[in-house]
Scaffold this motif. Structure first.
Motif, PDB file in Angstrom:
ATOM      1  N   ALA A   1       0.835  -1.206   0.000  1.00 55.56           N
ATOM      2  CA  ALA A   1       0.000   0.000   0.000  1.00 55.56           C
ATOM      3  C   ALA A   1       0.866   1.252   0.000  1.00 55.56           C
ATOM      4  CB  ALA A   1      -0.931  -0.003   1.204  1.00 55.56           C
ATOM      5  N   GLN A   2       1.930   1.230   0.795  1.00 57.16           N
ATOM      6  CA  GLN A   2       2.832   2.375   0.828  1.00 57.16           C
ATOM      7  C   GLN A   2       3.552   2.548  -0.508  1.00 57.16           C
ATOM      8  OE1 GLN A   2       4.904   0.922   4.308  1.00 57.16           O
ATOM      9  NE2 GLN A   2       4.140   2.611   5.558  1.00 57.16           N
ATOM     10  N   GLN A   3       3.949   1.428  -1.120  1.00 54.28           N
ATOM     11  CA  GLN A   3       4.593   1.510  -2.434  1.00 54.28           C
ATOM     12  C   GLN A   3       3.641   2.093  -3.479  1.00 54.28           C
ATOM     13  OE1 GLN A   3       6.482  -2.206  -3.605  1.00 54.28           O
ATOM     14  NE2 GLN A   3       7.203  -2.570  -1.518  1.00 54.28           N
ATOM     15  N   ASP A   4       2.374   1.725  -3.387  1.00 52.48           N
ATOM     16  CA  ASP A   4       1.390   2.278  -4.326  1.00 52.48           C
ATOM     17  C   ASP A   4       1.292   3.793  -4.197  1.00 52.48           C
ATOM     18  OD1 ASP A   4       0.743  -0.153  -5.446  1.00 52.48           O
ATOM     19  OD2 ASP A   4      -0.974  -0.515  -4.138  1.00 52.48           O
ATOM     20  N   GLY A   5       1.590   4.319  -3.008  1.00 52.16           N
ATOM     21  CA  GLY A   5       1.522   5.753  -2.795  1.00 52.16           C
ATOM     22  C   GLY A   5       2.490   6.545  -3.650  1.00 52.16           C
ATOM     23  N   PHE A   6       3.562   5.905  -4.131  1.00 57.72           N
ATOM     24  CA  PHE A   6       4.526   6.594  -4.979  1.00 57.72           C
ATOM     25  C   PHE A   6       3.999   6.822  -6.397  1.00 57.72           C
ATOM     26  CE2 PHE A   6       7.344   4.632  -1.833  1.00 57.72           C
ATOM     27  CZ  PHE A   6       8.216   5.675  -1.557  1.00 57.72           C
ATOM     28  N   LEU A   7       3.108   5.937  -6.845  1.00 57.82           N
ATOM     29  CA  LEU A   7       2.807   5.842  -8.276  1.00 57.82           C
ATOM     30  C   LEU A   7       2.342   7.149  -8.908  1.00 57.82           C
ATOM     31  CD1 LEU A   7       1.138   2.300  -8.332  1.00 57.82           C
ATOM     32  CD2 LEU A   7       3.538   2.917  -8.709  1.00 57.82           C
ATOM     33  N   PRO A   8       1.310   7.832  -8.385  1.00 60.08           N
ATOM     34  CA  PRO A   8       0.843   9.040  -9.083  1.00 60.08           C
ATOM     35  C   PRO A   8       1.896  10.134  -9.155  1.00 60.08           C
ATOM     36  CG  PRO A   8      -0.234   8.807  -6.946  1.00 60.08           C
ATOM     37  CD  PRO A   8       0.486   7.527  -7.204  1.00 60.08           C
ATOM     38  N   PHE A   9       2.734  10.228  -8.133  1.00 59.57           N
ATOM     39  CA  PHE A   9       3.738  11.296  -8.098  1.00 59.57           C
ATOM     40  C   PHE A   9       4.903  10.994  -9.037  1.00 59.57           C
ATOM     41  CE2 PHE A   9       1.486  11.166  -4.071  1.00 59.57           C
ATOM     42  CZ  PHE A   9       1.012  12.474  -3.994  1.00 59.57           C
ATOM     43  N   VAL A  10       5.221   9.714  -9.183  1.00 59.28           N
ATOM     44  CA  VAL A  10       6.248   9.327 -10.147  1.00 59.28           C
ATOM     45  C   VAL A  10       5.725   9.503 -11.566  1.00 59.28           C
ATOM     46  CG1 VAL A  10       7.587   7.368 -11.036  1.00 59.28           C
ATOM     47  CG2 VAL A  10       7.405   7.739  -8.561  1.00 59.28           C
ATOM     48  N   GLU A  11       4.469   9.117 -11.793  1.00 57.61           N
ATOM     49  CA  GLU A  11       3.893   9.187 -13.136  1.00 57.61           C
ATOM     50  C   GLU A  11       3.822  10.614 -13.661  1.00 57.61           C
ATOM     51  OE1 GLU A  11       0.181   7.219 -12.648  1.00 57.61           O
ATOM     52  OE2 GLU A  11       0.965   5.247 -13.190  1.00 57.61           O
ATOM     53  N   ARG A  12       3.445  11.560 -12.800  1.00 56.65           N
ATOM     54  CA  ARG A  12       3.302  12.932 -13.301  1.00 56.65           C
ATOM     55  C   ARG A  12       4.574  13.760 -13.121  1.00 56.65           C
ATOM     56  NH1 ARG A  12      -0.619  13.641  -8.797  1.00 56.65           N
ATOM     57  NH2 ARG A  12       0.302  14.987  -7.189  1.00 56.65           N
ATOM     58  N   GLY A  13       5.643  13.097 -12.632  1.00 55.31           N
ATOM     59  CA  GLY A  13       6.931  13.773 -12.576  1.00 55.31           C
ATOM     60  C   GLY A  13       7.132  14.683 -11.396  1.00 55.31           C
ATOM     61  N   THR A  14       6.294  14.579 -10.375  1.00 50.34           N
ATOM     62  CA  THR A  14       6.486  15.376  -9.161  1.00 50.34           C
ATOM     63  C   THR A  14       7.855  15.097  -8.557  1.00 50.34           C
ATOM     64  OG1 THR A  14       4.118  15.324  -8.694  1.00 50.34           O
ATOM     65  CG2 THR A  14       5.573  15.897  -6.863  1.00 50.34           C
ATOM     66  N   VAL A  15       8.234  13.826  -8.572  1.00 52.95           N
ATOM     67  CA  VAL A  15       9.562  13.426  -8.096  1.00 52.95           C
ATOM     68  C   VAL A  15      10.159  12.438  -9.090  1.00 52.95           C
ATOM     69  CG1 VAL A  15       8.989  13.714  -5.650  1.00 52.95           C
ATOM     70  CG2 VAL A  15       8.711  11.466  -6.729  1.00 52.95           C
ATOM     71  N   THR A  16      11.470  12.406  -9.120  1.00 55.41           N
ATOM     72  CA  THR A  16      12.188  11.295  -9.731  1.00 55.41           C
ATOM     73  C   THR A  16      12.608  10.383  -8.585  1.00 55.41           C
ATOM     74  OG1 THR A  16      12.984  12.605 -11.595  1.00 55.41           O
ATOM     75  CG2 THR A  16      14.219  10.608 -11.048  1.00 55.41           C
ATOM     76  N   LEU A  17      12.101   9.182  -8.594  1.00 59.24           N
ATOM     77  CA  LEU A  17      12.334   8.257  -7.486  1.00 59.24           C
ATOM     78  C   LEU A  17      13.626   7.485  -7.698  1.00 59.24           C
ATOM     79  CD1 LEU A  17      11.395   6.679  -4.931  1.00 59.24           C
ATOM     80  CD2 LEU A  17      10.206   5.122  -6.502  1.00 59.24           C
ATOM     81  N   VAL A  18      14.470   7.471  -6.674  1.00 61.40           N
ATOM     82  CA  VAL A  18      15.639   6.598  -6.652  1.00 61.40           C
ATOM     83  C   VAL A  18      15.535   5.778  -5.369  1.00 61.40           C
ATOM     84  CG1 VAL A  18      18.145   6.407  -6.610  1.00 61.40           C
ATOM     85  CG2 VAL A  18      17.055   8.202  -7.970  1.00 61.40           C
ATOM     86  N   GLY A  19      15.187   4.510  -5.505  1.00 63.44           N
ATOM     87  CA  GLY A  19      15.064   3.631  -4.348  1.00 63.44           C
ATOM     88  C   GLY A  19      16.311   2.781  -4.191  1.00 63.44           C
TER      89      GLY A  19
END
Length: 444
Positions: A134-152
């Motif tokens: 559920a927490q991982q799903d929380g990243f999806l919209p922000f990564v998709e629209r470019g709010t953040v570039t995720l580096v895990g």
């Protein structure tokens, strides 16, 4: 929370700034030796170099979200920080150990504000595998629209630790454990800063081997040695006593950790129990970690013996249990027994080659559906469209064998596993040939 992240940004910049307290003061040696640019990262040139995935992204000036997967102490955090610098992005770091969904929401809100001001954010998430689905799903919209570039960053296999939706939006980059040459380079950088380590050449090699590919651990051990202000260089035995940690002893020929484990593996594969026992003894008496040796023996049991002697894997796992139950030195006898069992067992790499061949075909053929007759039909809709129709229950067939075709449409039957004429695999080969003959007969 926004202030906390801002503090982290400032701290990260301070660590990188020449002349800052973090760079030259009382910070740990590993922090003071952090690379200042991607080309200073040691041991990961396959991804940071000009032809590597990260090198190409930086050259293009545009980063994709990514997952850095590798053992501890291989540079995941440093790479993330340097990526932000290289493309002029704001760097924000959080740890999945200490953060929850509320923290993530605040981080994304701050990233939104910064984006409106024209500043893009690189969000580094350490131990990302510790977030639940559920927490991982929380990243999806922000990564998709470019709010953040995720580096895990993760030490766990992303295929199992991260959900498919997140993986589909990020590139997985594999960091390699640091080899002896890379670790030696790290020590040389430390010596340029702090002076020569108080070690003999053999003790230096032993210290490198004891790090097991972890650069941060190696620099921590080096710092302990510097802080002790020793009067004379330590040899391997004295080093082991000083650090209260078993380190490998290297003889005058300087046969190292990896040379010895390679020699042990090849002696077992070559069915030479005497040489195998010699190399095992060399490593155990030098202080090698017994569980490391057991892990290699378990691998040999599947890679070089497999079904030629199914008892090989059982022997190795029993040896692991015995060692963990008895401890050292009594439990080392079980390791010797497992080693001798493997060396004297019939050899076959048929399981190993079957795995490689099957995995290659699976990657090449994608998502082919199994034939409808062998699919389960738990609902009426699935039955209506043909799931399970015509399935032959093998136990009801003559000889307990229906001879059905189990391959997906569009993929001809393949031969991945080819048993050899040695050991138990001779019997397995006979069974397969028997079934193939029945299959041909029943298909006409």
């Amino acid at each position: 929370m926004a202030d906390l992240f801002a503090d982290q940004d400032d701290h990260a910049q301070a660590e990188r700034a020449p002349g800052s307290d973090a760079a030259h003061g009382d910070a740990p040696l590993a922090d003071r030796l952090r690379p200042r640019a991607l080309d200073e990262v040691i041991g990961q040139e396959h991804i940071t170099g000009p032809q590597g995935a990260i090198g190409r992204m930086v050259a293009a000036g545009k980063l994709a979200s990514m997952i850095l997967w590798g053992p501890p102490g291989t540079g995941k955090t440093s790479i993330a920080r340097l990526l932000a610098d290289a493309v002029g992005m704001r760097f924000v770091a959080i740890s999945a150990v200490f953060s929850g969904v509320a923290d993530l929401k605040k981080a994304f809100a701050e990233a939104d504000k910064m984006a409106q001001a024209g500043k893009k954010t690189l969000l580094f998430v350490d131990e990302i595998h510790r977030f639940n689905r559920a927490q991982q799903d929380g990243f999806l919209p922000f990564v998709e629209r470019g709010t953040v570039t995720l580096v895990g960053a993760t030490t766990e296999n992303p295929s199992f630790a991260l959900n498919a939706a997140l993986l589909s939006r990020a590139q997985v980059l594999i960091l390699e454990r640091l080899g002896a040459q890379a670790l030696d380079q790290l020590l040389r950088r430390a010596e340029e800063l702090e002076g020569p380590l108080p070690l003999t050449d053999d003790a230096r090699a032993a210290l490198i081997a004891s790090a097991d590919g972890d650069g941060r651990f190696l620099l921590g051990q080096a710092e302990t040695l510097y802080n002790a202000r020793l009067d004379a260089p330590l040899d391997p035995e004295a080093l082991a006593r000083f650090l209260q940690r078993r380190v490998a002893v290297y003889d005058k020929d300087r046969d190292g950790h990896y040379n010895l484990i390679s020699a042990l593996h090849k002696a077992v594969r070559g069915s030479d129990p005497q040489a195998a026992l010699y190399y095992l003894a060399r490593m155990l008496t030098a202080g090698e970690e017994p569980l490391y040796l057991l892990r290699r023996l378990v691998r040999i049991a599947s890679e070089d013996i497999g079904l030629a002697d199914p008892g090989a894997l059982t022997q190795c796992l029993a040896a692991k249990d015995a060692y963990q139950f008895l401890g050292s030195p009594e439990g080392e006898l079980a390791i010797v027994q497992a080693c001798l069992y493997l060396a004297t067992a019939p050899k076959s790499n048929a399981v190993y080659t079957a795995q490689k061949s099957a995995f290659r075909t699976a990657r090449e053929t994608g998502s082919l559906m199994p034939p409808a007759n062998i699919l389960n039909a738990p609902t009426s809709l699935m039955k209506d469209i043909g799931y399970g129709e015509g399935y032959s229950y093998d136990h009801d067939a003559e000889d307990g064998f229906s001879g059905d075709d189990y391959w997906p449409e569009g993929l001809e039957p393949q031969t991945f596993y080819a048993p050899v004429e040695r050991g138990f695999e001779r019997k397995v080969r006979e069974r397969i040939e028997y079934w193939e003959r029945l299959r041909r007969e029943r298909r006409g």
